[in-house]
Design a protein around this motif. Structure first.
Motif, short mmCIF file in Angstrom:
data_model
loop_
_atom_site.label_atom_id
_atom_site.label_comp_id
_atom_site.label_asym_id
_atom_site.label_seq_id
_atom_site.Cartn_x
_atom_site.Cartn_y
_atom_site.Cartn_z
N PRO A 1 0.96 -1.17 0.03
CA PRO A 1 -0.05 0.21 -0.15
C PRO A 1 0.91 1.30 -0.02
O PRO A 1 0.41 2.27 -0.37
CB PRO A 1 -0.69 0.01 1.37
CG PRO A 1 -0.15 -0.97 2.17
CD PRO A 1 0.57 -2.10 1.05
N GLY A 2 2.16 1.17 0.46
CA GLY A 2 2.92 2.39 0.48
C GLY A 2 3.45 2.80 -0.78
O GLY A 2 3.76 4.04 -0.99
N LYS A 3 3.53 1.94 -1.48
CA LYS A 3 4.30 2.26 -2.99
C LYS A 3 2.89 2.54 -4.07
O LYS A 3 3.53 3.05 -5.16
CB LYS A 3 5.10 0.91 -3.55
CG LYS A 3 6.15 0.58 -2.62
CD LYS A 3 7.22 1.86 -2.98
CE LYS A 3 8.51 1.40 -2.24
NZ LYS A 3 9.60 2.29 -2.49
N LEU A 4 1.96 2.33 -3.88
CA LEU A 4 0.87 2.51 -4.92
C LEU A 4 0.81 4.10 -5.39
O LEU A 4 0.77 4.29 -6.29
CB LEU A 4 -0.61 1.99 -4.36
CG LEU A 4 -0.79 0.57 -4.39
CD1 LEU A 4 -2.11 0.28 -3.79
CD2 LEU A 4 -0.62 -0.06 -5.74
N PRO A 5 0.91 4.86 -4.46
CA PRO A 5 0.88 6.35 -4.94
C PRO A 5 2.04 6.63 -5.81
O PRO A 5 2.16 7.24 -6.69
CB PRO A 5 1.01 7.32 -3.72
CG PRO A 5 0.52 6.44 -2.51
CD PRO A 5 0.82 5.15 -2.99
N LYS B 1 2.06 7.82 -9.75
CA LYS B 1 2.46 9.15 -10.16
C LYS B 1 3.52 8.74 -11.27
O LYS B 1 3.51 9.49 -12.45
CB LYS B 1 3.30 9.73 -9.14
CG LYS B 1 3.64 10.97 -9.37
CD LYS B 1 4.43 11.63 -8.08
CE LYS B 1 5.20 12.99 -8.34
NZ LYS B 1 5.92 13.35 -7.33
N SER B 2 4.44 7.41 -11.19
CA SER B 2 5.25 7.43 -12.35
C SER B 2 4.62 6.88 -13.47
O SER B 2 4.90 7.31 -14.67
CB SER B 2 6.21 6.42 -11.97
OG SER B 2 5.51 5.29 -11.35
N LEU B 3 3.56 6.06 -13.50
CA LEU B 3 2.84 5.68 -14.44
C LEU B 3 2.15 6.83 -15.23
O LEU B 3 2.06 6.99 -16.53
CB LEU B 3 1.59 4.66 -14.28
CG LEU B 3 0.69 3.98 -15.17
CD1 LEU B 3 1.50 3.44 -16.20
CD2 LEU B 3 -0.44 3.21 -14.49
N GLY B 4 1.66 7.86 -14.37
CA GLY B 4 0.95 9.03 -14.91
C GLY B 4 1.88 9.89 -15.57
O GLY B 4 1.83 10.40 -16.96
#
Length: 87
Positions: A24-28, A32-35
């Motif tokens: 859950p900590g890496k999802l943001p 962001k990197s995918l965007g």
């Protein structure tokens, strides 16, 4: 052939697997990197990226000299090719 391939339960299952793999900590950060990747891809395919890159200095990328259009390292204050001050 693929009718109904992405039903809601399939999407939930994919989300749970992604949550387990990345945590859950890496999802943001992942979002962001995918965007950013999608944005850069769209800019490069439309030709907008080259226009923006040549007119403005990218903070974490190479700096382009306005006089000779040479790419310089991000930390350079002066162009390595012509010696002009970088904006």
């Amino acid at each position: 052939m693929f009718a109904g391939a992405l039903q809601p339960w399939h999407l939930i299952l994919i989300l749970v697997i992604v949550l387990i793999v990345f945590g859950p900590g890496k999802l943001p950060d992942l979002g962001k990197s995918l965007g950013k990747s999608i944005s850069e891809f769209k800019k490069s395919t439309s030709g907008e990226y080259d226009e923006v890159r040549s007119t403005t200095a990218v903070a974490d990328g190479p700096r382009v000299c306005a006089a000779c259009k040479t790419e310089n390292a991000p930390g350079n204050q002066f162009c390595g090719n012509c010696g002009a001050k970088l904006a």
